[in-house]
Design an enzyme around this catalytic site. Structure first.
Site, PDB file in Angstrom:
ATOM      1  CD  GLU A  23       0.451  -1.699   7.816  1.00 33.86           C
ATOM      2  OE1 GLU A  23       0.061  -0.935   8.729  1.00 33.86           O
ATOM      3  OE2 GLU A  23       0.974  -1.279   6.763  1.00 33.86           O
ATOM      4  CD  GLU A  70       7.654  -0.391   7.527  1.00 33.00           C
ATOM      5  OE1 GLU A  70       6.717  -1.113   7.163  1.00 33.00           O
ATOM      6  OE2 GLU A  70       7.849   0.769   7.092  1.00 33.00           O
ATOM      7  CG  ASP A  86      -0.364  -0.078   2.518  1.00 34.21           C
ATOM      8  OD1 ASP A  86       0.876  -0.161   2.610  1.00 34.21           O
ATOM      9  OD2 ASP A  86      -1.110  -0.035   3.523  1.00 34.21           O
ATOM     10  CB  SER A  87       4.589   1.712  -0.138  1.00 34.47           C
ATOM     11  OG  SER A  87       4.801   0.539  -0.900  1.00 34.47           O
ATOM     12  CG  ASP A 139       0.269  -4.151   1.918  1.00 31.40           C
ATOM     13  OD1 ASP A 139       0.376  -5.079   2.756  1.00 31.40           O
ATOM     14  OD2 ASP A 139       1.061  -3.191   1.862  1.00 31.40           O
TER      15      ASP A 139
HETATM   16  O1  KIV Z   1       3.506  -1.131   1.639  1.00 31.37           O
HETATM   17  C1  KIV Z   1       4.665  -1.570   1.588  1.00 31.37           C
HETATM   18  O2  KIV Z   1       5.421  -1.340   0.642  1.00 31.37           O
HETATM   19  C2  KIV Z   1       5.123  -2.376   2.709  1.00 31.37           C
HETATM   20  C3  KIV Z   1       6.573  -2.709   2.783  1.00 31.37           C
HETATM   21  C4  KIV Z   1       7.387  -1.512   3.049  1.00 31.37           C
HETATM   22  C5  KIV Z   1       6.850  -3.796   3.746  1.00 31.37           C
HETATM   23  O3  KIV Z   1       4.341  -2.732   3.540  1.00 31.37           O
END
Ligand code: KIV
Length: 253
Positions: A113, A181, A43-44, A82
């Site tokens: 998460e 993380e 979700d980044s 995610d």
């Molecule tokens: O959303 C993401 O890219 C992540 C990674 C940084 C682990 O959760």
């Protein structure tokens, strides 16, 4: 490289397995032709592709769209998508979201998460249904407002004990691996030694079973410097900018 399955990944404990994020078809084409073990549609995507301030803004629709693009581009890679903020706030909602994302994106696994008791129950149920889950503890960006910012976790005894207990509970709930993380590096090592599933670190030192990085940080695709723990292998922001600038100059000769 043969496409990995869940059993292969569990065997990669202590094998330095590598994960990169990806959000688009063409980059997925590239990753599909590398030795990378897993791709994460994180979700980044909200931060680096959509320009959101936090991942809290990312929706299920967006994860579905980007997940499908990456799947089309990387059919031969183990793909994780995610589950975004607010899409698994109850077990019922979590099962509904997970079923939708898993079916639509054809991912091999999903990530969520946290390790609160209802999340552990959700993970248990999803794995029973047949949806593999990657855990994620330490800095959990979807909770940035609740946590009060982005910082290293596990620096004091309370926080370290909590993280160790969360890691054990996630393993017991059935995750096939866990992202650590921004976890203090000695603690990340200790958790890694304690668990039998692989740990994947980001900003958690070098002693985890693998590493995950945001591909835009690794290639420095953005204007800003990547986080300290990521040493970029290129500066695509400047490279692309100067190529475009040169093209424009050539047009005006
Ligand atoms: O959303 C993401 O890219 C992540 C990674 C940084 C682990 O959760």
């Amino acid at each position: 490289m043969k496409k990995l399955n869940l059993r292969d990944i569990k065997k990669l404990k202590q094998k330095n397995l590598q994960v990169l994020t990806c959000y688009d078809y063409q980059t997925a084409n590239i990753l599909n032709e590398t030795d990378l073990e897993m791709i994460l549609v994180g979700d980044s995507v909200g931060n680096v592709i959509l320009g959101y301030e936090t991942t809290v803004e990312v929706t299920v629709e967006e994860m579905e769209l980007f997940g499908k693009a990456v799947r089309r581009g990387a059919p031969d890679k183990f793909l994780i998508v995610d589950m975004p903020f607010g899409s698994y706030a109850t077990i019922t909602q979590g099962i509904k979201t997970a079923t939708r994302l898993f079916q639509a994106t054809k991912a091999e696994a999903l990530k969520l998460e946290g390790a609160f008791p209802y999340q552990l129950k959700l993970i248990e149920r999803l794995t029973q249904v047949g949806i593999p889950v990657m855990g994620h503890i330490g800095l959990t960006p979807q909770s940035v407002h609740q946590l009060g910012g982005y910082y290293t976790h596990g620096k004091n005894q309370n926080s370290a004990d909590r993280l160790m207990n969360e890691a054990k509970a996630l393993e017991a709930a059935g995750v096939f691996c866990i992202v650590l993380e921004m976890v203090e590096e000695n603690l990340a090592e200790e958790i890694t030694k304690t668990l039998s599933v692989p740990t994947i670190g980001i900003g958690a030192g070098k002693k985890t079973d693998g590493q995950v990085l945001v591909i835009n940080d690794l290639l420095k695709m953005g204007r800003q410097m990547p986080p300290k723990f990521c040493t970029p292998v290129a500066d695509l922001f400047e490279t692309k900018k100067s190529l475009i600038q040169k093209y424009l100059g050539d047009q005006r000769l």
